[in-house]
Design an enzyme around this catalytic site. Structure first.
Site, PDB file in Angstrom:
ATOM      1  N   SER A  14       0.818  -1.210   0.000  1.00  0.00           N
ATOM      2  CA  SER A  14       0.000   0.000   0.000  1.00  0.00           C
ATOM      3  C   SER A  14       0.852   1.262   0.000  1.00  0.00           C
ATOM      4  O   SER A  14       0.617   2.198  -0.764  1.00  0.00           O
ATOM      5  CB  SER A  14      -0.946  -0.004   1.202  1.00  0.00           C
ATOM      6  OG  SER A  14      -0.222  -0.058   2.424  1.00  0.00           O
ATOM      7  N   TRP A  15       1.885   1.301   0.834  1.00  0.00           N
ATOM      8  CA  TRP A  15       2.707   2.500   0.961  1.00  0.00           C
ATOM      9  C   TRP A  15       3.580   2.698  -0.269  1.00  0.00           C
ATOM     10  O   TRP A  15       3.702   3.819  -0.774  1.00  0.00           O
ATOM     11  CB  TRP A  15       3.530   2.386   2.232  1.00  0.00           C
ATOM     12  CG  TRP A  15       4.336   3.560   2.702  1.00  0.00           C
ATOM     13  CD1 TRP A  15       5.433   3.475   3.506  1.00  0.00           C
ATOM     14  CD2 TRP A  15       4.143   4.959   2.455  1.00  0.00           C
ATOM     15  NE1 TRP A  15       5.939   4.740   3.755  1.00  0.00           N
ATOM     16  CE2 TRP A  15       5.160   5.672   3.119  1.00  0.00           C
ATOM     17  CE3 TRP A  15       3.223   5.682   1.717  1.00  0.00           C
ATOM     18  CZ2 TRP A  15       5.283   7.062   3.081  1.00  0.00           C
ATOM     19  CZ3 TRP A  15       3.334   7.078   1.665  1.00  0.00           C
ATOM     20  CH2 TRP A  15       4.346   7.745   2.349  1.00  0.00           C
ATOM     21  N   ALA A 143      -1.065   5.440   3.892  1.00  0.00           N
ATOM     22  CA  ALA A 143      -0.871   5.305   2.451  1.00  0.00           C
ATOM     23  C   ALA A 143      -2.067   5.807   1.653  1.00  0.00           C
ATOM     24  O   ALA A 143      -1.913   6.513   0.652  1.00  0.00           O
ATOM     25  CB  ALA A 143      -0.580   3.845   2.100  1.00  0.00           C
ATOM     26  N   LYS A 194       6.769   3.154  17.495  1.00  0.00           N
ATOM     27  CA  LYS A 194       5.383   3.635  17.599  1.00  0.00           C
ATOM     28  C   LYS A 194       4.396   2.533  17.220  1.00  0.00           C
ATOM     29  O   LYS A 194       3.251   2.526  17.684  1.00  0.00           O
ATOM     30  CB  LYS A 194       5.184   4.883  16.748  1.00  0.00           C
ATOM     31  CG  LYS A 194       5.480   4.721  15.264  1.00  0.00           C
ATOM     32  CD  LYS A 194       4.285   4.311  14.440  1.00  0.00           C
ATOM     33  CE  LYS A 194       4.664   4.048  12.987  1.00  0.00           C
ATOM     34  NZ  LYS A 194       3.504   3.664  12.168  1.00  0.00           N
ATOM     35  N   THR A 251      -0.821   6.759  14.519  1.00  0.00           N
ATOM     36  CA  THR A 251      -0.930   5.302  14.512  1.00  0.00           C
ATOM     37  C   THR A 251      -1.734   4.781  15.702  1.00  0.00           C
ATOM     38  O   THR A 251      -2.352   3.719  15.613  1.00  0.00           O
ATOM     39  CB  THR A 251       0.474   4.661  14.508  1.00  0.00           C
ATOM     40  OG1 THR A 251       1.284   5.323  13.548  1.00  0.00           O
ATOM     41  CG2 THR A 251       0.403   3.196  14.127  1.00  0.00           C
ATOM     42  N   ASN A 259      -1.573  -1.687  12.911  1.00  0.00           N
ATOM     43  CA  ASN A 259      -1.108  -2.112  14.233  1.00  0.00           C
ATOM     44  C   ASN A 259      -2.171  -1.870  15.300  1.00  0.00           C
ATOM     45  O   ASN A 259      -2.391  -2.717  16.163  1.00  0.00           O
ATOM     46  CB  ASN A 259       0.189  -1.377  14.571  1.00  0.00           C
ATOM     47  CG  ASN A 259       1.340  -1.830  13.699  1.00  0.00           C
ATOM     48  OD1 ASN A 259       1.936  -2.869  13.919  1.00  0.00           O
ATOM     49  ND2 ASN A 259       1.639  -1.057  12.661  1.00  0.00           N
ATOM     50  N   VAL A 282       1.266  -6.294   6.343  1.00  0.00           N
ATOM     51  CA  VAL A 282       2.082  -6.572   7.516  1.00  0.00           C
ATOM     52  C   VAL A 282       1.836  -5.536   8.609  1.00  0.00           C
ATOM     53  O   VAL A 282       1.805  -4.335   8.345  1.00  0.00           O
ATOM     54  CB  VAL A 282       3.579  -6.564   7.142  1.00  0.00           C
ATOM     55  CG1 VAL A 282       4.455  -6.739   8.378  1.00  0.00           C
ATOM     56  CG2 VAL A 282       3.862  -7.664   6.121  1.00  0.00           C
ATOM     57  N   GLU A 284       3.870  -4.273  11.393  1.00  0.00           N
ATOM     58  CA  GLU A 284       5.277  -4.348  11.794  1.00  0.00           C
ATOM     59  C   GLU A 284       5.466  -4.445  13.307  1.00  0.00           C
ATOM     60  O   GLU A 284       6.454  -4.997  13.788  1.00  0.00           O
ATOM     61  CB  GLU A 284       6.038  -3.121  11.273  1.00  0.00           C
ATOM     62  CG  GLU A 284       6.227  -3.078   9.768  1.00  0.00           C
ATOM     63  CD  GLU A 284       7.463  -3.854   9.313  1.00  0.00           C
ATOM     64  OE1 GLU A 284       7.957  -4.709  10.080  1.00  0.00           O
ATOM     65  OE2 GLU A 284       7.915  -3.608   8.186  1.00  0.00           O
TER      66      GLU A 284
END
Length: 336
Positions: A14-15, A143, A194, A251, A259, A282, A284
């Site tokens: 996506s990013w 994104a 983060k 985030t 996340n 993912v 992270e």
């Protein structure tokens, strides 16, 4: 006269897709390497990344390819939008095809498990001749919003500030504002950790703990990140900026955060294995929690939130038990 740059984005998640789309407005043509053959075909034939960024029409200036050599050859800026656990392998495959003067930029917000290396360290080891021109780009950047052209800001950091300024000019867009910095350690530590705090914030949301708890987690999470970062050589003020507080707030509060979503589902009682098995992209922070705890123990920097997130995700600890342990810790001054 401004340097004419040519840009490749390695990684069509996506990013990576969003970043390539944004940059095509600045550079006209941007190559985008996709590992998955079906994703590449989708990008090329339908001009859409249905797997990772559905609903966004890819500008004509983005040139998808499944050939890594074709993607990066001759490019003066190569941007790696690859999850942290795959970066070393992909970077090693890329090295032989890089132009000698190329700058390498990491977008990944994570750490390499086992080595605890930051992503710029991984890139520098994979391609030592490019190490003086390796940089990290991080900040509050969902994104989808970047792909939609919504106003966004981030930081690009390199050890040599002139490299960061070169990339600042090359990678800024009409509504994507970059700030240059030389605190690579701080920018990467903020971006990686983060995600662990976002999982914690999501768990609090899943438990129904309310806004007070979320604010508490953000504030004390920033304290953990800052303490560790400074111990590792980062500049304290970095954590008050886009790659620190800015990214942490986004985030921990945004509904587009993978996340935070993981944390919310675990807080509601789902098993982490079940949560991850159903995700395309993912998160992270799940892996980074391991590195965070290892760094905490190695440096002696207390990181109680990271310890509890690690216990829940990797040791089967009960979420409410973790909360009780956090609140039963010895009382202390806030700045300790």
């Amino acid at each position: 006269m401004e340097r004419k740059e040519s840009v490749a984005v390695v990684g069509a998640g996506s990013w990576g897709t969003a970043f390539a789309a944004m940059l095509s407005g600045r550079h006209g043509t941007v190559t985008l390497w996709a590992h998955e053959t079906e994703v590449c075909a989708d990008l090329r034939d339908r001009r859409e990344n249905r797997a990772f960024l559905p609903g966004i029409v890819l500008p004509e200036g983005v040139r998808p390819t499944n050939d890594l050599a074709e993607a990066v050859s001759g490019k003066t800026v190569v941007v790696f939008a690859v999850p942290s656990q795959y970066l070393r392998v992909v970077a090693a495959r890329t090295t032989a095809h890089l132009s000698p003067e190329a700058c390498l930029v990491s977008l990944a917000k994570g750490m390499e498990n086992g080595t605890r290396k930051r992503m710029t360290e991984v890139l520098s080891e994979a391609s030592p001749e490019h190490a003086p021109r390796v940089a990290a780009l991080s900040g509050p950047t969902f994104a989808r919003e970047v792909a939609e052209g919504m106003p966004t800001g981030a930081t690009v950091a390199a050890r040599d500030l002139s490299v960061a300024r070169r990339l600042q000019r090359a990678l800024s867009g009409s509504r994507f504002r970059l700030y240059a910095d030389d605190d690579v350690t701080g920018v990467e530590i903020g971006g990686a950790l983060k995600n662990v705090m976002a999982i914690a914030a999501g768990m609090a949301d899943g438990l129904g703990f309310g806004h007070n708890a979320r604010a508490l987690l953000i504030s004390r999470g920033l304290a953990e990140i800052s303490r560790l970062g400074v111990r590792l050589g980062a500049q304290p003020q970095t954590f008050a900026g886009l790659a620190g507080m800015g990214d942490l707030v986004l985030t921990c509060t945004g509904d587009l955060s993978r996340n935070r979503t993981v944390g919310t589902r675990v807080g509601r009682g789902e098993r982490i294995g079940d949560v991850l098995s159903g995700m395309t992209m993912v998160a992270e922070g799940v892996r980074t929690a391991v590195s965070a705890v290892e760094l905490s123990r190695r440096t002696g920097v207390p990181m109680p939130i990271s310890e509890q997130v690690h216990g829940i995700l990797h040791e089967g600890k009960d979420v409410r038990e973790a909360v009780s342990e956090l609140f039963s810790r010895t009382l202390k001054r806030e700045k300790e």
